[in-house]
Scaffold this active site. Structure first.
Site, short mmCIF file in Angstrom:
data_model
loop_
_atom_site.label_atom_id
_atom_site.label_comp_id
_atom_site.label_asym_id
_atom_site.label_seq_id
_atom_site.Cartn_x
_atom_site.Cartn_y
_atom_site.Cartn_z
N HIS A 160 2.85 -9.27 12.32
CA HIS A 160 1.95 -8.32 11.66
C HIS A 160 1.42 -8.82 10.32
CE1 HIS A 160 4.55 -5.89 14.35
NE2 HIS A 160 3.42 -5.31 14.64
N GLY A 172 2.64 2.04 -0.46
CA GLY A 172 2.33 2.45 0.89
C GLY A 172 0.86 2.25 1.21
N ARG A 184 -4.01 0.70 -2.76
CA ARG A 184 -3.26 0.60 -4.01
C ARG A 184 -2.79 -0.84 -4.23
NH1 ARG A 184 0.80 4.60 -3.66
NH2 ARG A 184 -0.71 6.13 -4.39
N ARG A 209 -4.72 -5.39 10.35
CA ARG A 209 -4.67 -3.92 10.36
C ARG A 209 -5.05 -3.32 9.01
NH1 ARG A 209 -1.33 -1.59 14.70
NH2 ARG A 209 -0.77 -3.27 16.14
N GLY A 242 5.36 4.07 -4.93
CA GLY A 242 4.63 5.05 -4.15
C GLY A 242 4.72 6.43 -4.76
N GLU A 252 10.21 11.80 -0.14
CA GLU A 252 9.22 10.77 0.19
C GLU A 252 9.51 10.29 1.60
OE1 GLU A 252 10.25 6.86 -0.30
OE2 GLU A 252 11.81 8.07 0.62
N MET A 253 8.98 9.13 2.02
CA MET A 253 9.07 8.80 3.44
C MET A 253 9.47 7.35 3.74
SD MET A 253 5.80 10.95 4.96
CE MET A 253 6.42 10.89 6.65
N ASP A 260 2.98 15.63 -6.45
CA ASP A 260 2.90 17.07 -6.23
C ASP A 260 4.31 17.63 -6.28
OD1 ASP A 260 3.79 17.45 -3.12
OD2 ASP A 260 2.72 15.58 -3.43
#
EC number: 2.4.2.1
Length: 237
Positions: free
Chosen positions: A4, A20, A24, A43, A89, A179-180, A204
């Protein structure tokens, strides 16, 4: 090249920032790095290598969520020999005392994902930051006068969660933000014996919904975490 990432060997530094948002990454390369060269457009997950204060540093987007960052972080570590990885992030506050535009340094990451339990079904494997990076980042941020919180975060598989109230409840247990990505990054770092840290800007708040930021702000500002991340990567022991 890896599956990738289109970079050739030697085109990626052993120290990297991981936002992420690939835009950015482009912003960081254009505004913080000297002589930045793009090493990946596969990608549209842009990656760049340049210098910061004379030190060779890379930056690359990872996409959203733990499956995505797991792909890129693993290839960076295994195929390109990256040794220090700092996620920069955004996150949503779960705590009344953590406000929009403030920084959170994730000392550890809880998760509702099965991505780690698939490997260790009999354990709750702890996802923790590199103390060396965490310690350096904290003191750098404080020296720069930035409002900075250190604590646990929740890495969630779900953005639009049906367990909204349970997530907020975690804030009462000291979890700073949701977050993720951090848990997956920390897990890979432990597996491959490299250093990782997640630095988040609060974009937020789940407990103060009136606090918010725009998509443009999230892409093109939030520069405090970028400065702290870069300074941490080049800090000497």
């Amino acid at each position: 090249m890896s599956i990738h990432i289109a970079a050739q060997q030697g085109e990626i530094a052993d120290k990297i920032l991981l936002p992420g948002d690939p835009l950015r990454a482009k912003f960081i390369a254009e505004n913080f790095l000297e002589d930045a060269v793009c090493f990946n457009e596969v990608r549209n997950m842009f990656g760049y290598t340049g210098t910061y204060k004379g030190h060779r540093v890379s930056v690359m987007g990872t996409g959203m969520g733990m499956p995505s960052i797991s792909i890129y972080a693993r290839e960076l570590i295994v195929d390109y020999g990256v040794k220090k990885l700092i996620r920069v992030g955004t996150a949503g506050s779960l705590n009344e005392d953590v406000h929009v535009r403030e920084l959170v340094l994730a000392q550890a990451a809880a998760t509702n994902s099965n991505i780690i339990r698939n490997d260790w079904p009999q354990y709750d494997f702890p996802q923790i930051a590199s103390f060396d990076l965490l310690d350096k980042a904290y003191h750098i941020a404080k020296d720069l006068g930035m409002t900075t919180h250190v604590g646990n975060v929740l890495s969630s598989d779900v953005f639009y969660s049906n367990y909204f109230e349970k997530n907020i409840e975690l804030g009462k247990w000291g979890v700073k933000a949701v977050e993720m990505e951090a848990a997956a990054l920390y897990y890979l770092a432990a597996q491959h014996h490299v250093d990782a840290l997640a630095i988040m800007t609060i974009s937020d708040s789940l407990v103060n919904p009136e606090e918010d930021t725009t998509a443009e702000e999230r892409q093109n500002t939030f520069t405090d975490m970028m400065k702290v991340g870069l300074e941490t990567l080049i800090a000497e022991a």
